[in-house]
Design a protein around this motif. Structure first.
Motif, PDB file in Angstrom:
ATOM      1  N   ILE A  38       8.763  -3.026  -4.665  1.00  0.00           N
ATOM      2  CA  ILE A  38       7.592  -2.815  -5.513  1.00  0.00           C
ATOM      3  C   ILE A  38       7.910  -1.809  -6.622  1.00  0.00           C
ATOM      4  O   ILE A  38       7.595  -2.021  -7.798  1.00  0.00           O
ATOM      5  N   LYS A  39       8.565  -0.729  -6.263  1.00  0.00           N
ATOM      6  CA  LYS A  39       8.833   0.336  -7.223  1.00  0.00           C
ATOM      7  C   LYS A  39       9.773  -0.124  -8.341  1.00  0.00           C
ATOM      8  O   LYS A  39       9.698   0.344  -9.470  1.00  0.00           O
ATOM      9  N   LEU A  40      10.668  -1.053  -7.994  1.00  0.00           N
ATOM     10  CA  LEU A  40      11.616  -1.554  -8.992  1.00  0.00           C
ATOM     11  C   LEU A  40      11.080  -2.768  -9.737  1.00  0.00           C
ATOM     12  O   LEU A  40      11.764  -3.344 -10.574  1.00  0.00           O
ATOM     13  N   GLY A  41       9.864  -3.199  -9.389  1.00  0.00           N
ATOM     14  CA  GLY A  41       9.262  -4.314 -10.098  1.00  0.00           C
ATOM     15  C   GLY A  41       9.760  -5.667  -9.670  1.00  0.00           C
ATOM     16  O   GLY A  41       9.656  -6.635 -10.418  1.00  0.00           O
ATOM     17  N   VAL A  42      10.333  -5.758  -8.450  1.00  0.00           N
ATOM     18  CA  VAL A  42      10.794  -7.053  -7.967  1.00  0.00           C
ATOM     19  C   VAL A  42       9.585  -7.956  -7.755  1.00  0.00           C
ATOM     20  O   VAL A  42       8.559  -7.535  -7.197  1.00  0.00           O
ATOM     21  N   ALA A  43       9.682  -9.186  -8.205  1.00  0.00           N
ATOM     22  CA  ALA A  43       8.553 -10.113  -8.113  1.00  0.00           C
ATOM     23  C   ALA A  43       8.370 -10.580  -6.671  1.00  0.00           C
ATOM     24  O   ALA A  43       9.177 -11.323  -6.138  1.00  0.00           O
ATOM     25  N   VAL A  44       7.325 -10.086  -6.032  1.00  0.00           N
ATOM     26  CA  VAL A  44       6.979 -10.515  -4.679  1.00  0.00           C
ATOM     27  C   VAL A  44       5.525 -10.958  -4.703  1.00  0.00           C
ATOM     28  O   VAL A  44       4.666 -10.192  -5.125  1.00  0.00           O
ATOM     29  N   PRO A  45       5.224 -12.193  -4.312  1.00  0.00           N
ATOM     30  CA  PRO A  45       3.834 -12.646  -4.328  1.00  0.00           C
ATOM     31  C   PRO A  45       2.927 -11.675  -3.596  1.00  0.00           C
ATOM     32  O   PRO A  45       3.291 -11.154  -2.546  1.00  0.00           O
ATOM     33  N   SER A  46       1.746 -11.434  -4.146  1.00  0.00           N
ATOM     34  CA  SER A  46       0.847 -10.445  -3.563  1.00  0.00           C
ATOM     35  C   SER A  46       0.366 -10.827  -2.175  1.00  0.00           C
ATOM     36  O   SER A  46      -0.023  -9.970  -1.386  1.00  0.00           O
ATOM     37  N   ASP A  47       0.396 -12.127  -1.864  1.00  0.00           N
ATOM     38  CA  ASP A  47      -0.084 -12.545  -0.554  1.00  0.00           C
ATOM     39  C   ASP A  47       1.050 -12.679   0.458  1.00  0.00           C
ATOM     40  O   ASP A  47       0.857 -13.196   1.551  1.00  0.00           O
ATOM     41  N   VAL A  48       2.244 -12.244   0.107  1.00  0.00           N
ATOM     42  CA  VAL A  48       3.381 -12.313   1.027  1.00  0.00           C
ATOM     43  C   VAL A  48       3.862 -10.898   1.301  1.00  0.00           C
ATOM     44  O   VAL A  48       4.517 -10.280   0.473  1.00  0.00           O
ATOM     45  N   ARG A  49       3.523 -10.406   2.460  1.00  0.00           N
ATOM     46  CA  ARG A  49       3.919  -9.058   2.813  1.00  0.00           C
ATOM     47  C   ARG A  49       4.909  -9.045   3.979  1.00  0.00           C
ATOM     48  O   ARG A  49       5.423  -8.004   4.351  1.00  0.00           O
TER      49      ARG A  49
ATOM     50  N   SER B 192      -4.600  -1.310   5.545  1.00  0.00           N
ATOM     51  CA  SER B 192      -3.285  -0.766   5.889  1.00  0.00           C
ATOM     52  C   SER B 192      -2.209  -1.844   5.936  1.00  0.00           C
ATOM     53  O   SER B 192      -2.476  -2.993   6.301  1.00  0.00           O
ATOM     54  N   ASP B 193      -0.982  -1.462   5.571  1.00  0.00           N
ATOM     55  CA  ASP B 193       0.179  -2.298   5.824  1.00  0.00           C
ATOM     56  C   ASP B 193       0.484  -2.243   7.325  1.00  0.00           C
ATOM     57  O   ASP B 193       0.137  -1.269   8.003  1.00  0.00           O
ATOM     58  N   VAL B 194       1.152  -3.285   7.835  1.00  0.00           N
ATOM     59  CA  VAL B 194       1.458  -3.350   9.266  1.00  0.00           C
ATOM     60  C   VAL B 194       2.898  -3.795   9.480  1.00  0.00           C
ATOM     61  O   VAL B 194       3.384  -4.711   8.807  1.00  0.00           O
TER      62      VAL B 194
ATOM     63  N   VAL C 101       4.242   5.496  -5.695  1.00  0.00           N
ATOM     64  CA  VAL C 101       4.331   5.406  -7.154  1.00  0.00           C
ATOM     65  C   VAL C 101       3.271   6.292  -7.813  1.00  0.00           C
ATOM     66  O   VAL C 101       3.528   6.953  -8.825  1.00  0.00           O
ATOM     67  N   ALA C 102       2.084   6.348  -7.205  1.00  0.00           N
ATOM     68  CA  ALA C 102       0.994   7.144  -7.774  1.00  0.00           C
ATOM     69  C   ALA C 102       1.097   8.622  -7.415  1.00  0.00           C
ATOM     70  O   ALA C 102       0.281   9.428  -7.877  1.00  0.00           O
ATOM     71  N   GLY C 103       2.065   8.977  -6.585  1.00  0.00           N
ATOM     72  CA  GLY C 103       2.204  10.370  -6.182  1.00  0.00           C
ATOM     73  C   GLY C 103       1.120  10.825  -5.217  1.00  0.00           C
ATOM     74  O   GLY C 103       0.820  12.023  -5.127  1.00  0.00           O
ATOM     75  N   GLN C 104       0.536   9.893  -4.489  1.00  0.00           N
ATOM     76  CA  GLN C 104      -0.519  10.218  -3.545  1.00  0.00           C
ATOM     77  C   GLN C 104       0.050  10.366  -2.130  1.00  0.00           C
ATOM     78  O   GLN C 104       1.091   9.793  -1.810  1.00  0.00           O
ATOM     79  N   PRO C 105      -0.632  11.116  -1.261  1.00  0.00           N
ATOM     80  CA  PRO C 105      -0.152  11.278   0.116  1.00  0.00           C
ATOM     81  C   PRO C 105      -0.045   9.944   0.841  1.00  0.00           C
ATOM     82  O   PRO C 105      -0.857   9.039   0.624  1.00  0.00           O
ATOM     83  N   VAL C 106       0.955   9.829   1.697  1.00  0.00           N
ATOM     84  CA  VAL C 106       1.170   8.618   2.487  1.00  0.00           C
ATOM     85  C   VAL C 106       1.016   8.980   3.966  1.00  0.00           C
ATOM     86  O   VAL C 106       1.672   9.896   4.460  1.00  0.00           O
ATOM     87  N   VAL C 107       0.147   8.244   4.649  1.00  0.00           N
ATOM     88  CA  VAL C 107      -0.086   8.469   6.074  1.00  0.00           C
ATOM     89  C   VAL C 107       0.419   7.257   6.852  1.00  0.00           C
ATOM     90  O   VAL C 107       0.005   6.125   6.586  1.00  0.00           O
TER      91      VAL C 107
ATOM     92  N   ARG D  45       0.833  -1.209   0.000  1.00  0.00           N
ATOM     93  CA  ARG D  45       0.000   0.000   0.000  1.00  0.00           C
ATOM     94  C   ARG D  45       0.870   1.262   0.000  1.00  0.00           C
ATOM     95  O   ARG D  45       0.598   2.211  -0.742  1.00  0.00           O
ATOM     96  N   VAL D  46       1.907   1.265   0.832  1.00  0.00           N
ATOM     97  CA  VAL D  46       2.801   2.426   0.871  1.00  0.00           C
ATOM     98  C   VAL D  46       3.467   2.616  -0.484  1.00  0.00           C
ATOM     99  O   VAL D  46       3.545   3.731  -1.012  1.00  0.00           O
ATOM    100  N   ALA D  47       3.955   1.526  -1.062  1.00  0.00           N
ATOM    101  CA  ALA D  47       4.631   1.614  -2.358  1.00  0.00           C
ATOM    102  C   ALA D  47       3.697   2.133  -3.441  1.00  0.00           C
ATOM    103  O   ALA D  47       4.081   2.999  -4.242  1.00  0.00           O
ATOM    104  N   SER D  48       2.482   1.618  -3.473  1.00  0.00           N
ATOM    105  CA  SER D  48       1.544   2.035  -4.515  1.00  0.00           C
ATOM    106  C   SER D  48       1.196   3.514  -4.386  1.00  0.00           C
ATOM    107  O   SER D  48       1.034   4.222  -5.392  1.00  0.00           O
TER     108      SER D  48
END
Length: 343
Positions: A327-338, A237-239, A128-134, A122-125
């Motif tokens: 995430i920003k560099l496109g490294v392959a990380v399974p979506s269900d592994v955070r 949220s990410d944790v 990347v989108a240029g949106q505020p991060v809280v 979530r933070v990475a996205s």
């Protein structure tokens, strides 16, 4: 030359010395400097001891100290003017340096530890989108900043400064939701209003120290944390979890601390969230890097000093930056592994 000039020079040199002391590495800071940090921090934050909250100990402020007598002036006026000018320049230099003290803290990660990491999607996205991060820093007194000499030197504020330097065009907010004396039972009561209602992209949850000090059942604490993570993740949220600190008072309950940290790691693995191993990091400072405990823990034997908060925040920030980078560099990380375990 005015008769007031010697007093001004003395004052400038005193300020210079104080400023330089702030910039010294922790390995050369004397114990009394850490005690001074504790006294100042007590004015702005609560203790991990809940009893202390209702009856805080009052400490004398620097403003109440009697003024120091100014030394007599010597030499000719021209020479004094030159010394004064140099003192002014030095004060300006120290003030400028104080602004970036965090980036210059001599802080090293544990050697030979695991570097495997996952991601903070979530933070990475958002970045990347240029949106505020809280980001919400949720926890007890070490999140609130007890022991720091200024609110600027709490770990959430230092972390915010680091992330803003790394992402200068991003709108990043780090909200300090720490409250001294609390652990999972109290934190769960305010989880909705202090965390979820703020719609954070990342929640950094520091928890467990007071549970250890109060001899609470580690299994019950872990159960509450699991419930809290579930609610935070349901909000999107990410944790990242922060385990207890390595300090004399925590070490008095070594067995309980060990059980709790194992349960925290197990919960994080099941819920696929990150864990920053604060205990192991601080233990490495002392046992492998030979940094005296009094250089990163204040005189109460529990809370961190300015240097301790700075290094903790720096290493945590480094790991968040690495995780986002995957995430920003496109490294392959399974979506269900955070999950990731920094260091």
């Amino acid at each position: 030359m005015s008769s007031h000039c010697p007093f001004r020079l003395s004052t400038l040199l005193t300020v210079t010395a104080a400023g330089l002391a702030l910039l010294m590495p922790a390995s050369v800071l004397p114990l009394n400097a850490q005690t001074a940090s504790q006294q100042t921090g007590q004015q702005a934050a609560l203790s991990d001891n809940p009893k202390a909250e209702s009856n805080p100990e009052k400490k004398p402020s620097a403003e109440s100290a009697p003024p120091q007598a100014a030394p007599a002036a010597t030499g000719n006026p021209a020479a004094q003017k030159g010394v004064t000018g140099k003192a002014i320049d030095k004060v300006k230099e120290v003030a400028k340096s104080a602004g970036d003290i965090f980036s210059r803290v001599p802080c090293l990660p544990p050697k030979g530890a695991s570097k495997s990491m996952g991601s903070l999607p979530r933070v990475a996205s958002k970045l990347v989108a240029g949106q505020p991060v809280v980001i919400v820093a949720f926890g007890s007194s070490s999140t609130q900043g007890y022991g720091s000499s200024s609110p600027e030197f709490t770990y959430p504020n230092r972390l915010a400064a680091q992330l803003r330097r790394k992402y200068p065009t991003a709108d990043i907010s780090v909200i300090n939701a720490g409250k001294g004396g609390e652990d999972a039972p109290e934190m769960m009561k305010r989880l909705q209003t202090s965390v979820i209602d703020l719609h954070p992209d990342l929640v950094i949850w520091q928890v467990g120290t007071n549970a250890v000090l109060r001899n609470l059942d580690p299994a019950e604490t872990a159960k509450l944390i699991d419930e809290g993570i579930t609610r935070i993740q349901a909000a999107g949220s990410d944790v990242v979890l922060i385990d207890p600190q390595y300090s004399p008072r925590v070490n008095e309950h070594a067995e309980s601390a060990g059980k709790l940290m194992k349960l925290l790691n197990k919960t994080a693995e099941l819920r696929k969230v990150g864990v920053f191993p604060r205990f192991a990091v601080m233990k490495d400072w002392h046992e492998r890097q030979a940094i005296p405990i009094e250089n990163f823990v204040i005189a109460d034997g529990l809370h961190m000093s300015d240097w301790g908060y700075a290094c903790f925040a720096q290493l945590l920030g480094d790991d968040i930056i690495k995780s986002v980078g995957q995430i920003k560099l496109g490294v392959a990380v399974p979506s269900d592994v955070r999950a990731y375990r920094p260091m």
